[in-house]
Every structure is written in C-alpha cells, then in structure tokens.
Design an enzyme around this catalytic site. Structure first.
Site, PDB file in Angstrom:
ATOM      1  N   TYR A  42      12.275 -17.044 -49.290  1.00  0.00           N
ATOM      2  CA  TYR A  42      12.248 -15.567 -49.210  1.00  0.00           C
ATOM      3  C   TYR A  42      12.735 -15.078 -47.848  1.00  0.00           C
ATOM      4  O   TYR A  42      13.506 -14.116 -47.756  1.00  0.00           O
ATOM      5  CB  TYR A  42      10.812 -15.127 -49.472  1.00  0.00           C
ATOM      6  CG  TYR A  42      10.546 -13.641 -49.515  1.00  0.00           C
ATOM      7  CD1 TYR A  42      10.810 -12.897 -50.675  1.00  0.00           C
ATOM      8  CD2 TYR A  42       9.972 -12.979 -48.435  1.00  0.00           C
ATOM      9  CE1 TYR A  42      10.525 -11.537 -50.729  1.00  0.00           C
ATOM     10  CE2 TYR A  42       9.683 -11.636 -48.478  1.00  0.00           C
ATOM     11  CZ  TYR A  42       9.959 -10.914 -49.629  1.00  0.00           C
ATOM     12  OH  TYR A  42       9.663  -9.559 -49.679  1.00  0.00           O
ATOM     13  N   GLY A  84      14.505  -2.966 -59.790  1.00  0.00           N
ATOM     14  CA  GLY A  84      13.077  -3.301 -59.664  1.00  0.00           C
ATOM     15  C   GLY A  84      12.210  -2.055 -59.672  1.00  0.00           C
ATOM     16  O   GLY A  84      11.172  -2.005 -59.018  1.00  0.00           O
ATOM     17  N   ALA A  85      12.653  -1.055 -60.449  1.00  0.00           N
ATOM     18  CA  ALA A  85      11.962   0.248 -60.423  1.00  0.00           C
ATOM     19  C   ALA A  85      10.851   0.348 -61.460  1.00  0.00           C
ATOM     20  O   ALA A  85      10.267   1.412 -61.644  1.00  0.00           O
ATOM     21  CB  ALA A  85      12.975   1.372 -60.613  1.00  0.00           C
ATOM     22  N   GLY A  86      10.531  -0.765 -62.114  1.00  0.00           N
ATOM     23  CA  GLY A  86       9.478  -0.729 -63.133  1.00  0.00           C
ATOM     24  C   GLY A  86       8.085  -0.575 -62.568  1.00  0.00           C
ATOM     25  O   GLY A  86       7.139  -0.234 -63.283  1.00  0.00           O
ATOM     26  N   ARG A  87       7.938  -0.817 -61.287  1.00  0.00           N
ATOM     27  CA  ARG A  87       6.611  -0.682 -60.661  1.00  0.00           C
ATOM     28  C   ARG A  87       6.777  -0.719 -59.136  1.00  0.00           C
ATOM     29  O   ARG A  87       7.888  -0.861 -58.611  1.00  0.00           O
ATOM     30  CB  ARG A  87       5.676  -1.796 -61.123  1.00  0.00           C
ATOM     31  CG  ARG A  87       6.098  -3.163 -60.617  1.00  0.00           C
ATOM     32  CD  ARG A  87       5.060  -4.228 -60.968  1.00  0.00           C
ATOM     33  NE  ARG A  87       5.333  -5.449 -60.241  1.00  0.00           N
ATOM     34  CZ  ARG A  87       5.336  -6.666 -60.772  1.00  0.00           C
ATOM     35  NH1 ARG A  87       5.065  -6.819 -62.050  1.00  0.00           N
ATOM     36  NH2 ARG A  87       5.588  -7.714 -60.020  1.00  0.00           N
ATOM     37  N   SER A  92      12.826  -7.468 -45.289  1.00  0.00           N
ATOM     38  CA  SER A  92      11.382  -7.678 -45.096  1.00  0.00           C
ATOM     39  C   SER A  92      11.152  -8.146 -43.673  1.00  0.00           C
ATOM     40  O   SER A  92      12.051  -8.747 -43.057  1.00  0.00           O
ATOM     41  CB  SER A  92      10.885  -8.760 -46.061  1.00  0.00           C
ATOM     42  OG  SER A  92       9.583  -9.187 -45.718  1.00  0.00           O
ATOM     43  N   ASP A 131      18.606  -8.140 -66.015  1.00  0.00           N
ATOM     44  CA  ASP A 131      18.335  -9.119 -64.949  1.00  0.00           C
ATOM     45  C   ASP A 131      19.448  -8.959 -63.923  1.00  0.00           C
ATOM     46  O   ASP A 131      20.617  -9.216 -64.228  1.00  0.00           O
ATOM     47  CB  ASP A 131      18.335 -10.527 -65.559  1.00  0.00           C
ATOM     48  CG  ASP A 131      18.136 -11.615 -64.513  1.00  0.00           C
ATOM     49  OD1 ASP A 131      18.170 -11.308 -63.295  1.00  0.00           O
ATOM     50  OD2 ASP A 131      17.963 -12.779 -64.923  1.00  0.00           O
ATOM     51  N   ALA A 174      16.452 -15.379 -47.673  1.00  0.00           N
ATOM     52  CA  ALA A 174      17.112 -14.347 -48.491  1.00  0.00           C
ATOM     53  C   ALA A 174      17.040 -12.985 -47.798  1.00  0.00           C
ATOM     54  O   ALA A 174      18.031 -12.243 -47.763  1.00  0.00           O
ATOM     55  CB  ALA A 174      16.458 -14.277 -49.872  1.00  0.00           C
ATOM     56  N   LYS A 175      15.886 -12.671 -47.238  1.00  0.00           N
ATOM     57  CA  LYS A 175      15.717 -11.349 -46.615  1.00  0.00           C
ATOM     58  C   LYS A 175      16.520 -11.241 -45.311  1.00  0.00           C
ATOM     59  O   LYS A 175      16.991 -10.148 -44.960  1.00  0.00           O
ATOM     60  CB  LYS A 175      14.237 -11.060 -46.370  1.00  0.00           C
ATOM     61  CG  LYS A 175      13.426 -10.845 -47.661  1.00  0.00           C
ATOM     62  CD  LYS A 175      14.026  -9.763 -48.536  1.00  0.00           C
ATOM     63  CE  LYS A 175      13.040  -9.202 -49.558  1.00  0.00           C
ATOM     64  NZ  LYS A 175      13.693  -8.217 -50.457  1.00  0.00           N
TER      65      LYS A 175
END
Ligand code: NAP
Length: 252
Positions: free
Chosen positions: A153, A12-15, A141, A62, A156-157
């Site tokens: 979420y 997830g390093a695109g932004r 999170s 992915d 999952a976290k």
C-alpha cells in the site's frame, strides 16, 4: 461552460471517503458519476443525490479492468456529461509484514491503486483536453512515507504521488491540473477493518490514533471532501502537481 454543467467521476464512491466526495462535489454543482464494485452502496448514494435534485449515476465497475473503465467513462459522457473532474479514490488494503506478504496481495493493491488510477485518468483525459479544462485528484496517503505492514500500500500510495506530478506536467498545457491528497487516519470501514484485524475496538483504536495527531482528533470523510472541493474548483487553477497532507498535522 459553468461549473453547474460539469461532471465529476468519483471512484470507490459506494461508501466512505468516496461517497462523501461525491456528495460534496454534487453540492458544489457538478453532475456525478459514481463508480464502485458495490451496487448497493451506489444505489443508496445516487438515490440520495437525485432526491436532493442533483444529476447522478452509479456504475458498477472494477477500476483495474481496462474494458470496464473505458465503458464506464463512455457511459458517463453519454448520460451525465464528459467527465472533466476525476477523483481516483477507490482503494483497498491487504496488510502484512513483508516476509508474509503474498504476491497476490501485492498485485491486488498495485492493480487497484496504480493501474486503476492510470486507466481512469487515461480514459477521462481526452474529455478534459477537449474541454480545455480538467481536474485530476488522486488519493494518496500518509502511508506513502512508510508504514509498517503496508509495503504494498505504501509503495502504491507513493507511486500515485509521482503519477500525479507527471500528469500535471503532461496535461497542464491543456488546462488540466493534477493534485494528490494524502489523508491521515480517517474514520471509515477501511480503518474499522484494521481495528478489527488487530482485535481492538474501533473506539479504542481511534482514541489511540487521535492522541498521536497534533490536532488531537481523527479525520472524517468530510475533511478529505473539503480538500477535493478546493482542488476541483475554478480557484485552484494555478495549483498543480501538489500533494496535500490532510492529516491533522504535518504527518499523522
Ligand atoms: P473504503 O471505506 O474501504 O472504501 C473504498 C471503496 O473503494 C469501497 O467502496 C470499495 O468497494 C471500492 N473499491 C475497492 N476496489 C475497487 C475496484 N477495483 N474498483 C472499484 N471500486 C473499488 O475506503 P476509504 O477509507 O473510504 O478510502 C478511500 C481512499 O482513501 C482509498 O484510496 C484509501 O486508500 C485512501 N485513504 C484512506 C485512509 C483512511 O484512513 N480511511 C487514509 C489514507 C488514504 P467494495 O467495498 O465493493 O470493495
């Protein structure tokens, strides 16, 4: 092996937080493999890092796809070195109250956060065990403690915290630590999209959030990258199985 020769793989390093983690680990001396779905974001990041003299590659993949993850980890090892640091950062939100939550939104969130982190950690651990040194850092999170509208979420976290503790037990004997970072409110496109969905300006949204945070500000991606930098360092070798809340207080 010196820290200069080691390679860190960041998903997830695109932004957002992931891009900032990649920048920070590059300046700490790691080669970088940046993974994301978004090629444009990866191209911008890798151009920036290589222009600054770092070794970095971007891989479009992915993380919930087993074959794509195996290929991405193999390519990382071939092109920039065995990934001995993994930062499981890629994430998505599909918020809704339980009674309106679609099964597809439950599955998608589980697949990216839990299946994705599992696949990446499983593929990379062999390189860490071989090197007798490794660092796995999972992005949890404050939502792991419960957050209205985030049944998928938050589950999952919270799951990632158990995953982290288990990896620390299994991989500790091989010189590998596993830790989780649980951010509070961080200013990124993820929180901006939540503001947009709620019909409030990002400025009002962050101001309201800041008022409820003990240090009276919202977080920046660099706040998380600083914590990742510590967990990835040589000096953090006796810290494992921990969850660090980076939230401007005990919980955001
Ligand atoms: P973001 O701006 O939405 O960035 C997430 C990145 O992950 C995006 O570039 C996205 O790519 C990528 N991604 C999503 N699904 C993927 C997949 N299946 N495979 C590969 N890449 C994928 O989010 P962020 O705010 O930086 O959050 C980073 C992490 O911190 C997440 O795990 C998030 O849950 C966690 N976190 C954030 C906050 C916060 O306040 N921002 C708070 C607590 C925890 P695309 O754009 O192409 O989909």
């Amino acid at each position: 092996m010196t820290e200069q020769q080691r390679t860190a793989l960041v998903t997830g390093a695109g932004r957002g937080i992931g891009a900032e983690i990649a920048r920070r680990l590059a300046s700490d001396g790691f080669n970088i493999a940046a993974i994301d779905l978004d090629k444009a974001g990866l191209d911008a990041l890798t151009s920036e890092l290589t222009a600054a003299g770092h070794r970095a590659i971007g891989i479009v993949a992915d993380i919930s796809d087993e074959a794509a993850v195996e290929a991405a980890v193999a390519r990382t090892a071939d092109e920039v070195g065995p990934p001995v640091v993994v930062v499981n950062n890629a994430g998505i939100i599909r918020d809704n109250l339980l009674f309106k939550m679609a099964v597809s939104d439950w599955d998608l969130v589980m697949n990216v956060h839990l299946r994705g982190s599992f696949l990446v950690a499983r593929a990379a651990q062999k390189h860490m065990v071989e090197a007798k040194w490794g660092r796995i850092i999972n992005l949890s999170s404050t939502s792991a403690l419960g957050n209205r509208g985030q049944a998928n979420y938050s589950a999952a976290k919270a799951g990632l915290q158990g995953f982290t503790k288990t990896l620390s037990l299994e991989l500790g004997p091989f010189g590998v630590t596993a830790n989780a970072i649980a951010p509070g409110f961080i200013e990124t496109e993820m929180t901006a999209s939540t503001a947009a969905r709620m019909g409030v300006s990002f400025e009002d949204f962050t101001a309201k959030a800041a008022a409820a945070i003990p240090v009276r500000r919202t977080g920046k991606p660099a706040d998380i990258a600083n914590a990742v930098s510590f967990f990835a360092s040589e000096n953090a070798g006796f810290v494992s199985g921990q969850v660090l809340y980076v939230a401007g207080g005990p919980k955001a």
